[in-house]
Design a protein around this motif. Structure first.
Motif, PDB file in Angstrom:
ATOM      1  N   MET A   1       0.845  -1.201   0.000  1.00 10.72           N
ATOM      2  CA  MET A   1       0.000   0.000   0.000  1.00 10.72           C
ATOM      3  C   MET A   1       0.874   1.244   0.000  1.00 10.72           C
ATOM      4  SD  MET A   1      -3.284  -0.105  -0.100  1.00 10.72           S
ATOM      5  CE  MET A   1      -3.786   1.352   0.787  1.00 10.72           C
ATOM      6  N   PRO A   2       0.592   2.173  -0.914  1.00 13.14           N
ATOM      7  CA  PRO A   2       1.314   3.447  -0.868  1.00 13.14           C
ATOM      8  C   PRO A   2       0.985   4.203   0.408  1.00 13.14           C
ATOM      9  CG  PRO A   2       0.142   3.158  -2.950  1.00 13.14           C
ATOM     10  CD  PRO A   2      -0.349   2.105  -2.031  1.00 13.14           C
ATOM     11  N   ARG A   3       1.886   5.043   0.819  1.00  9.51           N
ATOM     12  CA  ARG A   3       1.622   5.881   1.984  1.00  9.51           C
ATOM     13  C   ARG A   3       0.588   6.954   1.647  1.00  9.51           C
ATOM     14  NH1 ARG A   3       7.616   7.105   4.590  1.00  9.51           N
ATOM     15  NH2 ARG A   3       8.134   4.925   5.125  1.00  9.51           N
ATOM     16  N   ILE A   4      -0.123   7.391   2.680  1.00  8.89           N
ATOM     17  CA  ILE A   4      -1.074   8.479   2.472  1.00  8.89           C
ATOM     18  C   ILE A   4      -0.307   9.767   2.212  1.00  8.89           C
ATOM     19  CG2 ILE A   4      -2.928   9.838   3.511  1.00  8.89           C
ATOM     20  CD1 ILE A   4      -3.679   7.422   5.159  1.00  8.89           C
ATOM     21  N   ALA A   5      -0.677  10.461   1.166  1.00  8.03           N
ATOM     22  CA  ALA A   5      -0.023  11.728   0.810  1.00  8.03           C
ATOM     23  C   ALA A   5      -0.606  12.851   1.662  1.00  8.03           C
ATOM     24  CB  ALA A   5      -0.204  12.006  -0.677  1.00  8.03           C
ATOM     25  N   TRP A   6      -0.246  12.852   2.943  1.00 11.92           N
ATOM     26  CA  TRP A   6      -0.848  13.799   3.873  1.00 11.92           C
ATOM     27  C   TRP A   6      -0.708  15.245   3.423  1.00 11.92           C
ATOM     28  CZ3 TRP A   6      -4.153  11.999   7.156  1.00 11.92           C
ATOM     29  CH2 TRP A   6      -3.995  10.721   7.698  1.00 11.92           C
ATOM     30  N   GLY A   7       0.477  15.626   2.979  1.00 12.67           N
ATOM     31  CA  GLY A   7       0.729  17.029   2.632  1.00 12.67           C
ATOM     32  C   GLY A   7      -0.192  17.563   1.548  1.00 12.67           C
ATOM     33  N   PRO A   8      -0.089  17.025   0.319  1.00 12.47           N
ATOM     34  CA  PRO A   8      -0.921  17.573  -0.764  1.00 12.47           C
ATOM     35  C   PRO A   8      -2.418  17.335  -0.564  1.00 12.47           C
ATOM     36  CG  PRO A   8       0.305  15.638  -1.509  1.00 12.47           C
ATOM     37  CD  PRO A   8       0.863  16.010  -0.181  1.00 12.47           C
ATOM     38  N   VAL A   9      -2.783  16.185  -0.015  1.00 12.51           N
ATOM     39  CA  VAL A   9      -4.218  15.903   0.160  1.00 12.51           C
ATOM     40  C   VAL A   9      -4.827  16.834   1.194  1.00 12.51           C
ATOM     41  CG1 VAL A   9      -5.887  14.193   0.959  1.00 12.51           C
ATOM     42  CG2 VAL A   9      -4.057  13.508  -0.603  1.00 12.51           C
ATOM     43  N   LEU A  10      -4.167  16.986   2.330  1.00 11.45           N
ATOM     44  CA  LEU A  10      -4.693  17.890   3.352  1.00 11.45           C
ATOM     45  C   LEU A  10      -4.706  19.334   2.864  1.00 11.45           C
ATOM     46  CD1 LEU A  10      -3.256  16.505   6.715  1.00 11.45           C
ATOM     47  CD2 LEU A  10      -5.573  16.302   5.793  1.00 11.45           C
ATOM     48  N   ALA A  11      -3.737  19.696   2.028  1.00  9.85           N
ATOM     49  CA  ALA A  11      -3.723  21.065   1.477  1.00  9.85           C
ATOM     50  C   ALA A  11      -4.960  21.296   0.606  1.00  9.85           C
ATOM     51  CB  ALA A  11      -2.448  21.283   0.668  1.00  9.85           C
ATOM     52  N   ILE A  12      -5.295  20.297  -0.229  1.00 12.25           N
ATOM     53  CA  ILE A  12      -6.487  20.427  -1.083  1.00 12.25           C
ATOM     54  C   ILE A  12      -7.745  20.461  -0.236  1.00 12.25           C
ATOM     55  CG2 ILE A  12      -7.876  19.260  -2.840  1.00 12.25           C
ATOM     56  CD1 ILE A  12      -5.217  18.210  -4.025  1.00 12.25           C
ATOM     57  N   VAL A  13      -7.835  19.565   0.749  1.00 10.37           N
ATOM     58  CA  VAL A  13      -9.005  19.533   1.629  1.00 10.37           C
ATOM     59  C   VAL A  13      -9.157  20.859   2.363  1.00 10.37           C
ATOM     60  CG1 VAL A  13      -9.955  18.475   3.720  1.00 10.37           C
ATOM     61  CG2 VAL A  13      -8.998  17.029   1.911  1.00 10.37           C
ATOM     62  N   PHE A  14      -8.046  21.390   2.852  1.00  7.70           N
ATOM     63  CA  PHE A  14      -8.084  22.664   3.581  1.00  7.70           C
ATOM     64  C   PHE A  14      -8.535  23.800   2.664  1.00  7.70           C
ATOM     65  CE2 PHE A  14      -5.945  26.615   4.891  1.00  7.70           C
ATOM     66  CZ  PHE A  14      -6.479  26.758   6.162  1.00  7.70           C
ATOM     67  N   LEU A  15      -7.984  23.851   1.445  1.00  5.30           N
ATOM     68  CA  LEU A  15      -8.359  24.911   0.515  1.00  5.30           C
ATOM     69  C   LEU A  15      -9.842  24.829   0.151  1.00  5.30           C
ATOM     70  CD1 LEU A  15      -5.288  25.044  -1.902  1.00  5.30           C
ATOM     71  CD2 LEU A  15      -6.034  26.817  -0.307  1.00  5.30           C
ATOM     72  N   VAL A  16     -10.334  23.613  -0.100  1.00  6.62           N
ATOM     73  CA  VAL A  16     -11.753  23.456  -0.421  1.00  6.62           C
ATOM     74  C   VAL A  16     -12.608  23.921   0.754  1.00  6.62           C
ATOM     75  CG1 VAL A  16     -13.591  21.793  -0.899  1.00  6.62           C
ATOM     76  CG2 VAL A  16     -11.404  21.593  -2.065  1.00  6.62           C
ATOM     77  N   GLY A  17     -12.236  23.513   1.959  1.00  4.46           N
ATOM     78  CA  GLY A  17     -12.995  23.912   3.137  1.00  4.46           C
ATOM     79  C   GLY A  17     -13.023  25.410   3.338  1.00  4.46           C
ATOM     80  N   VAL A  18     -11.869  26.049   3.174  1.00  4.07           N
ATOM     81  CA  VAL A  18     -11.792  27.511   3.352  1.00  4.07           C
ATOM     82  C   VAL A  18     -12.638  28.218   2.306  1.00  4.07           C
ATOM     83  CG1 VAL A  18     -10.252  29.502   3.164  1.00  4.07           C
ATOM     84  CG2 VAL A  18      -9.557  27.516   4.501  1.00  4.07           C
ATOM     85  N   VAL A  19     -12.509  27.809   1.045  1.00  8.35           N
ATOM     86  CA  VAL A  19     -13.279  28.452  -0.022  1.00  8.35           C
ATOM     87  C   VAL A  19     -14.776  28.278   0.218  1.00  8.35           C
ATOM     88  CG1 VAL A  19     -13.842  28.348  -2.475  1.00  8.35           C
ATOM     89  CG2 VAL A  19     -11.458  28.310  -1.749  1.00  8.35           C
ATOM     90  N   MET A  20     -15.173  27.077   0.631  1.00  3.54           N
ATOM     91  CA  MET A  20     -16.596  26.828   0.855  1.00  3.54           C
ATOM     92  C   MET A  20     -17.135  27.667   2.007  1.00  3.54           C
ATOM     93  SD  MET A  20     -17.396  24.790  -1.540  1.00  3.54           S
ATOM     94  CE  MET A  20     -19.055  24.454  -1.005  1.00  3.54           C
ATOM     95  N   VAL A  21     -16.381  27.753   3.096  1.00  3.29           N
ATOM     96  CA  VAL A  21     -16.843  28.526   4.251  1.00  3.29           C
ATOM     97  C   VAL A  21     -16.878  30.015   3.934  1.00  3.29           C
ATOM     98  CG1 VAL A  21     -16.292  29.210   6.617  1.00  3.29           C
ATOM     99  CG2 VAL A  21     -16.135  26.804   5.951  1.00  3.29           C
ATOM    100  N   VAL A  22     -15.822  30.504   3.264  1.00  3.39           N
ATOM    101  CA  VAL A  22     -15.743  31.935   2.965  1.00  3.39           C
ATOM    102  C   VAL A  22     -16.867  32.374   2.034  1.00  3.39           C
ATOM    103  CG1 VAL A  22     -14.362  33.687   1.767  1.00  3.39           C
ATOM    104  CG2 VAL A  22     -13.268  32.137   3.405  1.00  3.39           C
ATOM    105  N   THR A  23     -17.211  31.530   1.064  1.00  2.00           N
ATOM    106  CA  THR A  23     -18.249  31.909   0.100  1.00  2.00           C
ATOM    107  C   THR A  23     -19.646  31.460   0.509  1.00  2.00           C
ATOM    108  OG1 THR A  23     -17.875  29.898  -1.207  1.00  2.00           O
ATOM    109  CG2 THR A  23     -16.605  31.847  -1.813  1.00  2.00           C
ATOM    110  N   SER A  24     -19.762  30.738   1.622  1.00  3.77           N
ATOM    111  CA  SER A  24     -21.058  30.147   1.971  1.00  3.77           C
ATOM    112  C   SER A  24     -22.132  31.177   2.285  1.00  3.77           C
ATOM    113  CB  SER A  24     -20.899  29.199   3.167  1.00  3.77           C
ATOM    114  OG  SER A  24     -20.433  29.888   4.301  1.00  3.77           O
ATOM    115  N   ALA A  25     -21.734  32.377   2.685  1.00  4.23           N
ATOM    116  CA  ALA A  25     -22.733  33.408   3.001  1.00  4.23           C
ATOM    117  C   ALA A  25     -23.054  34.294   1.808  1.00  4.23           C
ATOM    118  CB  ALA A  25     -22.246  34.274   4.161  1.00  4.23           C
ATOM    119  N   ASN A  26     -22.456  33.998   0.657  1.00  5.52           N
ATOM    120  CA  ASN A  26     -22.610  34.886  -0.496  1.00  5.52           C
ATOM    121  C   ASN A  26     -23.796  34.544  -1.390  1.00  5.52           C
ATOM    122  OD1 ASN A  26     -20.414  36.225   0.398  1.00  5.52           O
ATOM    123  ND2 ASN A  26     -19.039  35.632  -1.251  1.00  5.52           N
TER     124      ASN A  26
END
Length: 485
Positions: A1-26
């Protein structure tokens, strides 16, 4: 099993979460969102005409904790959208994808239509997360089974996820029925013999009993939703186009098509072929039953993961490898421009000309957002003489106007809005002290429907509000005739 790519995956998850929260009231409140909020806050129940209870009860609870906060109300959907990207990366890992494949899979999900529609708290924005999570659990069990590891816990967790999904929408049984048939034909047949699978199924059934009891005691109204959805269908060609394009322009569509193709052809993915066939059969089932395009958004994660894993395994020519990340960058730009970047006040603000419109004015109500209809109905109700208001119920012909008037009309003294449309009919009828009714946006058919029960009527706002007076019969006799779907 490949290792979990914590760095890039968490970066994408974090960016999606931030964008969704920031724009959620718009985005202004959607009419479905207001309907869920009113249902869960003012009419909590174990079931509803058109959906199970989870989303309405969640909306009502969040509104009580954080009154009028769009960010808080939409936070569950924002988190689900971000988490879906991370789980898609885990699917790519289960299929043998390394660091780059996991990042590509998460990126494809982050650029898909799942993110675009996840700006309202609704059943169709929350359910794709459960389908994605369920897909990962089944894929993980297959991978462990192939490796000779006797660990059936993913199947038990799949049952728990199914139970939660059944409290959101009733569509997940289609996944299990088609997956079981596909496993029976293509293998692994061992899946159907695992006790944990059936224990998980028992958990899902037991958790669903209360809402099934509600449906049974109310005449199984959810069964009517198939006809309602089919009646609103835009056609099978449009369904296919919007379902495929909903995967996301460029990266998403490429990943969707390439992923399913490899799942059906690649020897390395043979063990997962049954699941790909089941998901494609689910798509066909939605197509044949005139489903809505967003039903298919739970089918994207597996092909995204498979496409990323296969691309990472196959040796592409350097020019093609150089195109991968520019394609993702352009896909991300196309996804971002579809987000609600501008505040709601700039998108659906109430025109200044609305304020102070005299009663008796006429306009085309069909061109107005539900928010403005609700506010104008509240203003008209507040302008009625006090002795008239005390005996006047507010009625809306369709649930979007009912929900908007219910939500925005509270500031003008409207305690409850009534409607015969879909789930609103089950919220109850006015008391017999209400011998007048202010009807919001009466169409010709609605006027003909309600007029026989009143002796007179007059327009309060032309094209939007009509006041009916002199009720001829008790509400208990009128109400069954006002039910519509």
């Amino acid at each position: 099993m490949p290792r979990i790519a914590w760095g890039p995956v968490l970066a994408i998850v974090f960016l999606v979460g931030v964008v969704m929260v920031v724009t959620s009231a718009n985005y202004a409140r959607g009419f479905d969102e207001m309907y869920f909020l009113i249902a869960g806050r003012d009419h909590p129940a174990l079931g509803y005409f058109d959906q199970p209870p989870l989303v309405p009860l969640l909306a009502g609870l969040l509104d009580r904790w954080f009154p009028d906060s769009l960010v808080a109300l939409r936070l569950p959907v924002s988190l689900a959208a971000a988490a879906g990207a991370g789980i898609t990366a885990l699917i790519a890992r289960e299929l043998g994808g390394g660091k780059g494949a996991q990042a590509m899979a998460a990126g494809a999900y982050a650029c898909s239509g799942v993110i675009t529609v996840s700006h309202w708290l609704a059943t169709y924005t929350l359910d794709p997360f459960f389908w994605t999570l369920l897909t990962w659990l089944v894929v993980r069990w297959v991978r462990l089974h192939r490796a000779g590891v006797r660990d059936d816990r993913p199947l038990l967790w799949a049952g728990i996820v199914t139970a939660v999904s059944l409290e959101t929408k009733f569509m997940i049984p289609a996944f299990w029925v088609l997956t079981g048939l596909s496993a029976l034909v293509l293998g692994p047949r061992e899946l159907l013999r695992r006790p944990m699978l059936w224990l998980g199924a028992a958990v899902a059934v037991v958790c669903t009993v209360p809402t099934l009891v509600w449906q049974a005691t109310h005449g199984w109204p959810y069964l009517q939703m198939g006809q309602v959805v089919a009646g609103e269908s835009t056609g099978k060609v449009a369904f296919v186009i919007t379902s495929v394009s909903g995967a996301g322009f460029l990266a998403g569509v490429i990943g969707l098509c390439y992923g399913y193709w490899r799942l059906l052809r690649a020897p390395e993915l043979r063990s997962y072929r049954f699941l790909a066939v089941a998901l494609l059969a689910t798509f066909v089932a939605f197509l044949l039953t005139d489903g809505r395009f967003y039903y298919t958004m739970g089918l994207y994660a597996l092909p995204f993961g498979a496409a990323a894993a296969e691309l990472s395994r196959r040796k592409m020519a350097k020019p093609w490898r150089l195109l991968v990340w520019p394609v993702f960058a352009l896909s991300a730009v196309l996804a971002v421009v579809q987000l609600p970047i501008y505040p709601a006040s700039k998108v659906q603000g109430m025109p200044q000309s609305w304020q102070g419109i005299p009663l008796g004015s006429t306009f085309a109500s069909g061109e107005l957002p539900q928010r403005d209809v609700g506010i104008r109905a509240g203003q008209a109700y507040a302008a009625l003489p006090e002795e008239v208001r005390a005996h006047t119920a507010v009625f809306a012909e369709i649930y979007p106007f009912a929900a908007a008037t219910d939500y925005y009309g509270r500031a003008y003294g409207i305690e409850q809005v009534y409607s015969g449309h879909r789930g609103y009919w089950y919220f109850g009828m006015p008391s017999d002290t209400k011998d007048k009714v202010l009807v919001v946006n009466p169409s010709r058919s609605d006027g003909e429907q309600i007029a026989p029960y009143f002796s007179s009527s007059r327009e309060v706002v032309g094209g939007l509000l009509t006041l009916y007076e002199g009720r001829r019969q008790p509400w208990s006799e009128i109400w069954p005739h006002l039910r519509t779907s």
